[in-house]
Design a protein around this motif. Structure first.
Motif, PDB file in Angstrom:
ATOM      1  N   THR A 236       0.921  -1.233   0.007  1.00  0.00           N
ATOM      2  CA  THR A 236       0.050   0.005   0.178  1.00  0.00           C
ATOM      3  C   THR A 236       1.070   1.351   0.062  1.00  0.00           C
ATOM      4  OG1 THR A 236      -1.838  -1.194   1.185  1.00  0.00           O
ATOM      5  CG2 THR A 236      -1.882   1.176   1.178  1.00  0.00           C
ATOM      6  N   LEU A 237       0.436   2.283  -0.799  1.00  0.00           N
ATOM      7  CA  LEU A 237       0.916   3.532  -0.799  1.00  0.00           C
ATOM      8  C   LEU A 237       0.022   4.544  -0.320  1.00  0.00           C
ATOM      9  CD1 LEU A 237       3.273   5.570  -1.778  1.00  0.00           C
ATOM     10  CD2 LEU A 237       1.985   5.648  -3.989  1.00  0.00           C
ATOM     11  N   ILE A 238       0.273   5.315   0.564  1.00  0.00           N
ATOM     12  CA  ILE A 238      -0.704   6.072   1.383  1.00  0.00           C
ATOM     13  C   ILE A 238      -0.053   7.450   1.038  1.00  0.00           C
ATOM     14  CG2 ILE A 238      -1.510   6.977   3.554  1.00  0.00           C
ATOM     15  CD1 ILE A 238      -1.030   4.350   4.609  1.00  0.00           C
ATOM     16  N   LEU A 239      -0.692   8.413   0.392  1.00  0.00           N
ATOM     17  CA  LEU A 239      -0.273   9.886   0.090  1.00  0.00           C
ATOM     18  C   LEU A 239      -1.221  10.807   0.986  1.00  0.00           C
ATOM     19  CD1 LEU A 239       0.077   9.623  -3.627  1.00  0.00           C
ATOM     20  CD2 LEU A 239       2.078   9.395  -1.913  1.00  0.00           C
ATOM     21  N   THR A 240      -0.342  11.667   1.587  1.00  0.00           N
ATOM     22  CA  THR A 240      -1.244  12.719   2.667  1.00  0.00           C
ATOM     23  C   THR A 240      -0.432  13.929   2.519  1.00  0.00           C
ATOM     24  OG1 THR A 240      -2.070  12.985   4.713  1.00  0.00           O
ATOM     25  CG2 THR A 240       0.379  12.341   4.722  1.00  0.00           C
ATOM     26  N   THR A 241      -0.752  15.104   3.265  1.00  0.00           N
ATOM     27  CA  THR A 241      -0.777  16.404   3.099  1.00  0.00           C
ATOM     28  C   THR A 241       0.653  16.882   3.503  1.00  0.00           C
ATOM     29  OG1 THR A 241      -1.934  17.000   5.053  1.00  0.00           O
ATOM     30  CG2 THR A 241      -2.876  17.059   2.924  1.00  0.00           C
ATOM     31  N   ASN A 242       1.366  16.537   4.364  1.00  0.00           N
ATOM     32  CA  ASN A 242       2.722  17.104   5.087  1.00  0.00           C
ATOM     33  C   ASN A 242       3.197  16.007   5.963  1.00  0.00           C
ATOM     34  OD1 ASN A 242       1.300  17.096   7.804  1.00  0.00           O
ATOM     35  ND2 ASN A 242       0.318  18.857   7.059  1.00  0.00           N
ATOM     36  N   VAL A 243       4.436  16.346   6.299  1.00  0.00           N
ATOM     37  CA  VAL A 243       5.119  15.304   7.116  1.00  0.00           C
ATOM     38  C   VAL A 243       4.629  15.033   8.521  1.00  0.00           C
ATOM     39  CG1 VAL A 243       7.599  15.019   8.405  1.00  0.00           C
ATOM     40  CG2 VAL A 243       7.369  15.879   6.193  1.00  0.00           C
ATOM     41  N   ALA A 244       3.965  15.767   9.234  1.00  0.00           N
ATOM     42  CA  ALA A 244       3.375  15.686  10.475  1.00  0.00           C
ATOM     43  C   ALA A 244       2.185  14.612   9.976  1.00  0.00           C
ATOM     44  CB  ALA A 244       2.603  16.964  10.906  1.00  0.00           C
ATOM     45  N   ALA A 245       1.428  14.659   9.131  1.00  0.00           N
ATOM     46  CA  ALA A 245       0.392  13.607   8.846  1.00  0.00           C
ATOM     47  C   ALA A 245       1.074  12.277   8.350  1.00  0.00           C
ATOM     48  CB  ALA A 245      -0.376  14.172   7.459  1.00  0.00           C
ATOM     49  N   VAL A 246       2.200  12.318   7.765  1.00  0.00           N
ATOM     50  CA  VAL A 246       2.979  11.138   7.675  1.00  0.00           C
ATOM     51  C   VAL A 246       3.079  10.289   8.832  1.00  0.00           C
ATOM     52  CG1 VAL A 246       5.052   9.876   6.810  1.00  0.00           C
ATOM     53  CG2 VAL A 246       4.000  11.999   5.367  1.00  0.00           C
ATOM     54  N   HIS A 247       3.745  11.046   9.747  1.00  0.00           N
ATOM     55  CA  HIS A 247       4.096  10.437  11.183  1.00  0.00           C
ATOM     56  C   HIS A 247       2.663  10.102  12.128  1.00  0.00           C
ATOM     57  CE1 HIS A 247       8.056  13.056  11.263  1.00  0.00           C
ATOM     58  NE2 HIS A 247       8.079  11.801  10.253  1.00  0.00           N
ATOM     59  N   GLN A 248       1.674  10.980  11.691  1.00  0.00           N
ATOM     60  CA  GLN A 248       0.506  10.466  12.485  1.00  0.00           C
ATOM     61  C   GLN A 248      -0.254   9.321  11.709  1.00  0.00           C
ATOM     62  OE1 GLN A 248      -2.495  13.392  12.864  1.00  0.00           O
ATOM     63  NE2 GLN A 248      -3.972  12.269  12.328  1.00  0.00           N
ATOM     64  N   TRP A 249       0.029   9.088  10.616  1.00  0.00           N
ATOM     65  CA  TRP A 249      -0.573   7.644   9.992  1.00  0.00           C
ATOM     66  C   TRP A 249       0.554   6.820  10.469  1.00  0.00           C
ATOM     67  CZ3 TRP A 249      -4.154   5.487   6.842  1.00  0.00           C
ATOM     68  CH2 TRP A 249      -5.111   6.310   6.093  1.00  0.00           C
ATOM     69  N   LYS A 250       1.770   6.906  10.679  1.00  0.00           N
ATOM     70  CA  LYS A 250       2.528   5.673  11.135  1.00  0.00           C
ATOM     71  C   LYS A 250       2.064   5.356  12.528  1.00  0.00           C
ATOM     72  CE  LYS A 250       7.462   4.425  11.062  1.00  0.00           C
ATOM     73  NZ  LYS A 250       8.927   4.778  11.033  1.00  0.00           N
ATOM     74  N   ARG A 251       2.137   6.259  13.511  1.00  0.00           N
ATOM     75  CA  ARG A 251       1.508   6.356  14.799  1.00  0.00           C
ATOM     76  C   ARG A 251       0.246   5.367  14.797  1.00  0.00           C
ATOM     77  NH1 ARG A 251       3.116  11.750  15.574  1.00  0.00           N
ATOM     78  NH2 ARG A 251       0.963  12.250  15.365  1.00  0.00           N
ATOM     79  N   GLU A 252      -0.784   5.669  14.077  1.00  0.00           N
ATOM     80  CA  GLU A 252      -2.003   4.976  13.899  1.00  0.00           C
ATOM     81  C   GLU A 252      -1.614   3.527  13.489  1.00  0.00           C
ATOM     82  OE1 GLU A 252      -5.582   6.629  14.636  1.00  0.00           O
ATOM     83  OE2 GLU A 252      -4.033   7.270  16.019  1.00  0.00           O
ATOM     84  N   LEU A 253      -1.148   3.350  12.317  1.00  0.00           N
ATOM     85  CA  LEU A 253      -0.714   2.085  12.055  1.00  0.00           C
ATOM     86  C   LEU A 253      -0.170   1.045  12.984  1.00  0.00           C
ATOM     87  CD1 LEU A 253       0.463   2.904   8.183  1.00  0.00           C
ATOM     88  CD2 LEU A 253      -1.582   1.688   8.766  1.00  0.00           C
ATOM     89  N   LEU A 254       0.650   1.575  13.747  1.00  0.00           N
ATOM     90  CA  LEU A 254       1.456   0.967  14.579  1.00  0.00           C
ATOM     91  C   LEU A 254       0.658   0.600  15.832  1.00  0.00           C
ATOM     92  CD1 LEU A 254       4.959   2.582  14.758  1.00  0.00           C
ATOM     93  CD2 LEU A 254       4.412   0.225  13.892  1.00  0.00           C
ATOM     94  N   ASP A 255      -0.379   1.485  16.149  1.00  0.00           N
ATOM     95  CA  ASP A 255      -1.269   1.369  17.169  1.00  0.00           C
ATOM     96  C   ASP A 255      -2.305   0.413  17.086  1.00  0.00           C
ATOM     97  OD1 ASP A 255      -2.325   2.218  19.838  1.00  0.00           O
ATOM     98  OD2 ASP A 255      -3.885   3.434  18.629  1.00  0.00           O
ATOM     99  N   LYS A 256      -2.999   0.375  15.661  1.00  0.00           N
ATOM    100  CA  LYS A 256      -4.230  -0.279  15.392  1.00  0.00           C
ATOM    101  C   LYS A 256      -4.090  -1.290  14.551  1.00  0.00           C
ATOM    102  CE  LYS A 256      -6.996   3.958  16.385  1.00  0.00           C
ATOM    103  NZ  LYS A 256      -5.814   4.705  16.878  1.00  0.00           N
TER     104      LYS A 256
END
Length: 557
Positions: A236-256
């Motif tokens: 999967t490739l996830i594209l988002t708006t900024n680096v902070a959002a990249v890190h947020q997606w990563k946190r969420e993936l690891l958490d859930k």
């Protein structure tokens, strides 16, 4: 006999739909027409919607039949529905499905077909398509890589394409949702999130597996994306708006999910990692040395054998990315957004290249269910200082807006609002850096602008999340994809002209579910152009059911 006084809808011959806000049937009628009509304006008493070809084709893509739409109009309308409106609905929807794209025996070639000879003749004479299509019996052959481009040209010509060509599976990537998050709390997938996933996945047959899901800010769009990943089980490739959002997606993936740190790559200005799940930014994709150079990082789309691409905040998808999106039509793609409003009017591009709207849930419906916070919206108007009135009077419109937006009286009003909310986490949001710097200085609060390094941004956001900072000042870089769950007050001291999407995103920063209500304040200089732009910014939210209380300063609060 039906009591027509209880009917809120008036259907007009120009395809517009008028809704009486004060009628008892208003909420029911709005919920029924929203899937097939677009909001045009929403002042206090009468809201105006219009049925357009795109709004009707979106409805058809979501499985809504023409008879359902016509039955709703007849049942909800206070007066008989004009015959030409019925004809427009039937005629427009009859076009959906007339043109189909299907696979051929040649893996790199698709076939565009129709049983309507007149349509085939018209397509054959479209100059914009001549270089992409080769005539065949009952249709045209085209290259796989031209799939999106052809669909886009056809919808602009008034022909929506039903895309039935299969999507490739991509490399496998095992991913499962956790039953218990890292925090120890159980992970619960909400009913509307499951409905959205089902609508996107469909029956796994041709014509499904691509499209857009519209869910309010704070409604858990990220969870919907992760659940889609767990269903598809592919790289999967996830594209988002900024680096902070990249890190947020990563946190969420690891958490859930059961993904490990080494399974997730970042593709940003700082890192260039390709992993089974890769998260990148739109900015890095559209970076190039100069206007004449190639987009170096477009190759990201071809570096992995992707089985799913997720476009976060798809309404912000930069126009250059549409070109490469046209080349990867064989990949499952999911657009996530709180609003499909695009200020550049490119909603047709999203429909053709990412996919039609598959699911939409009203903001107020989630609020009523307790899934997002109850929000109170206030517009506070204040006068321009006397010493700025002459400068304002002789300025052009753009400068007029800036003078009004940077009204120095706003800082005093911000201080009064902070006193009113002594226990709340407060975000002060604005457009102009000089104004924000002054506000941060007065408050002794941290400031985030486009020039703030990513590491410093992360630290400020983390301090705000954990309560070490109660107030932060942010520019428009914080409009999108930032999870600040404890924020309960947003004070907008200046906005981006009339951007409807921005107002929705800024309110969304304070809608994460919590035990108390949220407050959104917009400070506006009265008797200036800022009032006009503020009214336009509020349009999307008022359609969603939010009401703005307008006060002079702190009066009536």
């Amino acid at each position: 006999m039906i009591d027509t006084s209880q009917l809120a809808l008036i259907v007009q011959g120009d395809h517009s739909l008028l809704l009486d806000v004060h009628n008892p049937g208003f909420e029911k009628a709005r919920a029924e027409i929203s899937p097939f009509a677009e909001l045009i304006k929403s002042p206090e008493h009468i809201h105006t919607y219009r049925m357009t070809p795109l709004s009707l084709w979106n409805a058809a893509s979501a499985g809504i039949e023409e008879d359902e739409i016509i039955e709703s109009l007849n049942r909800l309308s206070r007066f008989p529905v004009p015959e030409n409106v019925i004809y427009f609905v039937r005629s427009t929807l009859s076009r959906y499905g007339l043109i189909k794209v299907e696979a051929t025996e040649d893996e790199g070639v698709l076939f565009l077909k129709s049983t309507d000879l007149a349509i085939l003749t018209e397509i054959a004479h479209l100059k914009s398509l001549k270089k992409f299509l080769t005539p065949g019996e009952g249709g045209f052959f085209m290259k796989l890589m031209d799939r999106g481009t052809v669909k886009l040209h056809l919808i602009r010509a008034g022909f929506p394409v039903e895309d039935l060509a299969p999507l490739k599976s991509g490399d496998p990537c095992p991913i499962n949702m956790r039953e218990t998050m890292i925090s120890g709390k159980p992970l619960h997938i909400r009913d509307y999130q499951e409905d959205a996933i089902k609508a996107f996945i469909g029956n796994n047959k041709p014509g499904t597996g691509f499209g857009t899901v519209v869910v309010p800010c704070g409604g858990g769009k990220t969870v919907i994306g992760m659940c889609a990943m767990s269903k598809i089980q592919a790289k999967t490739l996830i594209l988002t708006t900024n680096v902070a959002a990249v890190h947020q997606w990563k946190r969420e993936l690891l958490d859930k999910t059961d993904l490990r740190e080494e399974d997730i790559g970042e593709y940003t200005g700082e890192k260039k990692e390709i992993k089974p799940v890769t998260i990148g930014t739109y900015q890095i994709l559209i970076w190039r040395k100069d206007k004449e150079s190639e987009y170096t990082h477009f190759s990201l789309f071809r570096k992995g054998n992707w089985g799913l691409i997720i476009y976060d905040e798809v309404h912000l998808l930069p126009a250059p990315v549409f070109r490469v999106t046209a080349e990867i039509q064989a990949v499952r793609r999911l657009g996530l957004t709180a609003t499909l409003v695009r200020e550049d009017g490119a909603e047709e591009d999203v429909f053709s290249l990412v996919g039609p709207k598959r699911y939409d849930v009203p903001w107020k419906e989630l609020e009523a269910g307790g899934w997002i916070a109850t929000a109170w919206c206030h517009e506070l108007r204040l006068d321009l200082p006397d010493d700025l009135k002459t400068s304002y009077a002789v300025a052009d419109k753009r400068l007029k807006f800036r003078i009004a937006a940077e009204n120095p009286h706003k800082s005093h009003l911000v201080l009064d609002l902070i006193k009113k909310h002594p226990d709340d986490a407060i975000m002060i949001i604005g457009q102009y850096v000089k104004q924000l710097q002054e506000m941060a200085r007065i408050l002794g609060a941290p400031l985030i602008t486009g020039k703030t390094p990513n590491a410093a941004r992360e630290e400020i956001y983390e301090n705000f999340r954990t309560g070490r900072s109660r107030i932060i000042v942010v520019s428009k870089v914080a409009n999108f994809a930032i999870d600040l769950p404890d924020a309960s007050v947003a004070i907008q001291i200046s906005g981006t002209f009339g951007s409807r999407q921005e107002e929705a995103q800024r309110l969304g920063r304070i809608l994460r579910p919590k035990d108390k209500d949220s407050w959104f304040y917009s400070l506006v200089t009265r008797y200036t152009v800022e009032e006009q732009y503020a009214a336009n910014r509020q349009q999307f939210l008022t359609e969603q059911g939010y009401k703005y209380t307008i006060s002079l300063g702190m009066e009536d609060l």
